[in-house]
Write a protein that holds these residues in place. Structure first.
Motif, mmCIF file in Angstrom:
data_model
loop_
_atom_site.group_PDB
_atom_site.id
_atom_site.type_symbol
_atom_site.label_atom_id
_atom_site.label_comp_id
_atom_site.label_asym_id
_atom_site.label_seq_id
_atom_site.Cartn_x
_atom_site.Cartn_y
_atom_site.Cartn_z
ATOM 1 N N THR A 223 0.838 -1.201 0.000
ATOM 2 C CA THR A 223 0.000 0.000 0.000
ATOM 3 C C THR A 223 0.872 1.250 0.000
ATOM 4 O OG1 THR A 223 -1.742 -1.139 1.244
ATOM 5 C CG2 THR A 223 -1.769 1.274 1.281
ATOM 6 N N LEU A 224 1.906 1.221 0.816
ATOM 7 C CA LEU A 224 2.824 2.353 0.916
ATOM 8 C C LEU A 224 3.617 2.535 -0.385
ATOM 9 C CD1 LEU A 224 3.548 4.373 3.148
ATOM 10 C CD2 LEU A 224 5.455 2.883 3.763
ATOM 11 N N ALA A 225 4.037 1.433 -0.988
ATOM 12 C CA ALA A 225 4.765 1.507 -2.255
ATOM 13 C C ALA A 225 3.895 2.144 -3.339
ATOM 14 C CB ALA A 225 5.216 0.110 -2.684
ATOM 15 N N ARG A 226 2.638 1.724 -3.411
ATOM 16 C CA ARG A 226 1.698 2.297 -4.387
ATOM 17 C C ARG A 226 1.529 3.804 -4.140
ATOM 18 N NH1 ARG A 226 -2.547 0.811 -7.723
ATOM 19 N NH2 ARG A 226 -2.036 -1.393 -7.501
ATOM 20 N N GLU A 227 1.436 4.175 -2.868
ATOM 21 C CA GLU A 227 1.283 5.575 -2.495
ATOM 22 C C GLU A 227 2.509 6.386 -2.913
ATOM 23 O OE1 GLU A 227 1.784 7.638 1.780
ATOM 24 O OE2 GLU A 227 0.031 6.347 1.654
ATOM 25 N N LYS A 228 3.702 5.867 -2.631
ATOM 26 C CA LYS A 228 4.934 6.594 -2.941
ATOM 27 C C LYS A 228 5.136 6.766 -4.445
ATOM 28 C CE LYS A 228 7.715 7.682 -0.300
ATOM 29 N NZ LYS A 228 7.876 8.977 0.409
ATOM 30 N N LEU A 229 4.643 5.820 -5.223
ATOM 31 C CA LEU A 229 4.780 5.888 -6.680
ATOM 32 C C LEU A 229 3.636 6.635 -7.353
ATOM 33 C CD1 LEU A 229 5.829 2.180 -7.368
ATOM 34 C CD2 LEU A 229 7.320 4.182 -7.583
ATOM 35 N N ALA A 230 2.589 6.960 -6.579
ATOM 36 C CA ALA A 230 1.357 7.489 -7.158
ATOM 37 C C ALA A 230 0.876 6.562 -8.270
ATOM 38 C CB ALA A 230 1.568 8.911 -7.699
ATOM 39 N N TRP A 231 0.883 5.279 -7.956
ATOM 40 C CA TRP A 231 0.554 4.237 -8.937
ATOM 41 C C TRP A 231 -0.921 4.309 -9.310
ATOM 42 C CZ3 TRP A 231 4.162 1.866 -11.505
ATOM 43 C CH2 TRP A 231 3.899 0.691 -12.221
ATOM 44 N N PRO A 232 -1.260 4.150 -10.587
ATOM 45 C CA PRO A 232 -2.657 4.295 -11.013
ATOM 46 C C PRO A 232 -3.582 3.299 -10.333
ATOM 47 C CG PRO A 232 -1.164 4.309 -12.905
ATOM 48 C CD PRO A 232 -0.340 3.918 -11.719
ATOM 49 N N GLU A 233 -4.716 3.775 -9.890
ATOM 50 C CA GLU A 233 -5.713 2.915 -9.259
ATOM 51 C C GLU A 233 -6.193 1.868 -10.256
ATOM 52 O OE1 GLU A 233 -10.042 3.285 -6.980
ATOM 53 O OE2 GLU A 233 -8.908 5.086 -7.545
ATOM 54 N N GLY A 234 -6.289 0.642 -9.795
ATOM 55 C CA GLY A 234 -6.745 -0.446 -10.664
ATOM 56 C C GLY A 234 -5.631 -1.135 -11.419
ATOM 57 N N GLN A 235 -4.435 -0.576 -11.416
ATOM 58 C CA GLN A 235 -3.305 -1.213 -12.102
ATOM 59 C C GLN A 235 -2.456 -1.956 -11.066
ATOM 60 O OE1 GLN A 235 -1.034 1.317 -14.708
ATOM 61 N NE2 GLN A 235 0.817 0.054 -14.532
ATOM 62 N N PRO A 236 -2.324 -3.274 -11.195
ATOM 63 C CA PRO A 236 -1.571 -4.030 -10.189
ATOM 64 C C PRO A 236 -0.098 -3.635 -10.162
ATOM 65 C CG PRO A 236 -2.913 -5.494 -11.567
ATOM 66 C CD PRO A 236 -2.920 -4.146 -12.221
ATOM 67 N N LEU A 237 0.472 -3.668 -8.995
ATOM 68 C CA LEU A 237 1.909 -3.486 -8.863
ATOM 69 C C LEU A 237 2.627 -4.726 -9.384
ATOM 70 C CD1 LEU A 237 2.108 -2.065 -5.224
ATOM 71 C CD2 LEU A 237 2.853 -0.840 -7.283
ATOM 72 N N ASP A 238 3.820 -4.517 -9.907
ATOM 73 C CA ASP A 238 4.676 -5.650 -10.240
ATOM 74 C C ASP A 238 6.002 -5.476 -9.502
ATOM 75 O OD1 ASP A 238 6.135 -3.732 -11.680
ATOM 76 O OD2 ASP A 238 5.226 -4.288 -13.588
ATOM 77 N N GLU A 239 6.868 -6.463 -9.617
ATOM 78 C CA GLU A 239 8.104 -6.445 -8.841
ATOM 79 C C GLU A 239 8.992 -5.252 -9.208
ATOM 80 O OE1 GLU A 239 11.782 -9.494 -7.715
ATOM 81 O OE2 GLU A 239 9.829 -10.255 -8.359
#
Length: 316
Positions: A223-239
């Protein structure tokens, strides 16, 4: 202070008694239980993060005016509860992969462990003791946390939510304080334990992020990684994205900062046993070192032109 070394005598005694009890299980559950117990013993394996589960009664001994025998009985009971919930977690997480025979085996062994937990706590608390309503309360908190896990992103800044799956760790505290006539102290101690258990959960989430990528909502570090990257909602994180968060966005430093805040809140509470502060400090120091190592690695590789390599290849 190395807590495993400092409490080696207590750990040895608790696990020896648990092993003796498991040795009375019917075959093949005696051998399987012994193997599970050995893997959880911090004196035999790398299992130090579970220390609070079975050492908490000893850590509360002075504040609850408890005798050594009470602490040992509750610690042994906690070992059985810990092992049972290990098995439940495996079945819930890996049941399809394990297959019917392994699931059946785990559930049957879990029932023997539950019986042993009940008998060790029953030595000190009768069926009408004030402990058992707390047991039901903590069990309900665990059930709620498990049933909701993954439904929404785990929140690294919600200590009570993070501590939910470990709620039953607090049972020995409720029992010891009720026996000492100090139940008035329980709300503060529960808050303290939530902060400690949340700190432990954040550390575990950092260690397990690769395994949790397929179901990232379960992992507060992701969750924190997604937040720090401002990762798009609905797009899964990858390694690769998570490595960017670690090595370019200081996600581990952010995690360590949250843990430091939990430690500061813990220190503000009245009468918290000092060993709980030590336990949290050890976790914080480990996360801080990991954050510093990530920063040093980036600087070193950037100077050598190897930053792209770390983002695609380097393991934690």
């Amino acid at each position: 202070m190395n807590l495993t070394e400092a409490y080696a005598k207590e750990i040895e005694a608790v696990f020896a008694e648990a092993a003796e009890e498991i040795g009375r299980f019917p075959a093949p559950f005696d051998e399987k239980g012994q193997a599970l117990l050995e893997a959880a013993n911090p004196l035999r394996a790398n299992a130090g993060t579970n220390l609070i589960t079975f050492l908490l009664p000893f850590w509360l001994k002075e504040s609850a005016s408890a005798d050594e025998g009470l602490c040992k009985d509750l610690a042994v009971g906690n070992v059985f509860a810990m092992l049972q919930f290990f098995l439940l977690d495996d079945v819930m997480d890996e049941g399809d992969r394990l297959g019917r025979a392994k699931v059946t085996e785990a559930l049957v062994l879990g029932q023997w462990l539950q019986d042993s937990f009940q008998r060790y706590y029953g030595r000190r608390f009768g069926t009408e003791a004030p402990l058992w309503p707390y047991y039901r309360e903590y069990l309900a908190a665990w059930a709620t946390a498990v049933s909701r896990e993954g439904a929404s992103p785990a929140d690294p800044r919600d200590p009570s939510g993070l501590a939910g799956k470990s709620a039953l760790v607090k049972l020995c505290a409720a029992g010891m304080l009720s026996m000492a006539g100090r139940e008035d102290r329980l709300p503060v101690l529960e808050e303290a334990l939530d902060l400690v258990l949340a700190t432990l959960q954040l550390s575990d989430d950092w260690a397990d992020w690769r395994e949790d990528l397929a179901d990232e909502n379960r992992n507060a570090f992701l969750t924190l990684a997604r937040e720090k990257l401002a990762w798009p909602e609905g797009q899964p994180l990858d390694e690769r994205a998570v490595k960017r968060a670690v090595y370019q966005a200081d996600a581990v430093g952010e995690l360590a900062g949250i843990v430091r805040t939990y430690g500061e809140r813990l220190r503000e509470l009245e009468g918290v046993p000092g060993v709980l502060l030590i336990f949290c400090d050890k976790i914080y120091e480990g996360l801080r070192r990991d954050a510093e190592e990530a920063e040093e690695t980036v600087v070193r590789l950037a100077l050598g032109g190897g930053l792209s390599y770390i983002l695609s290849k380097k393991e934690k």
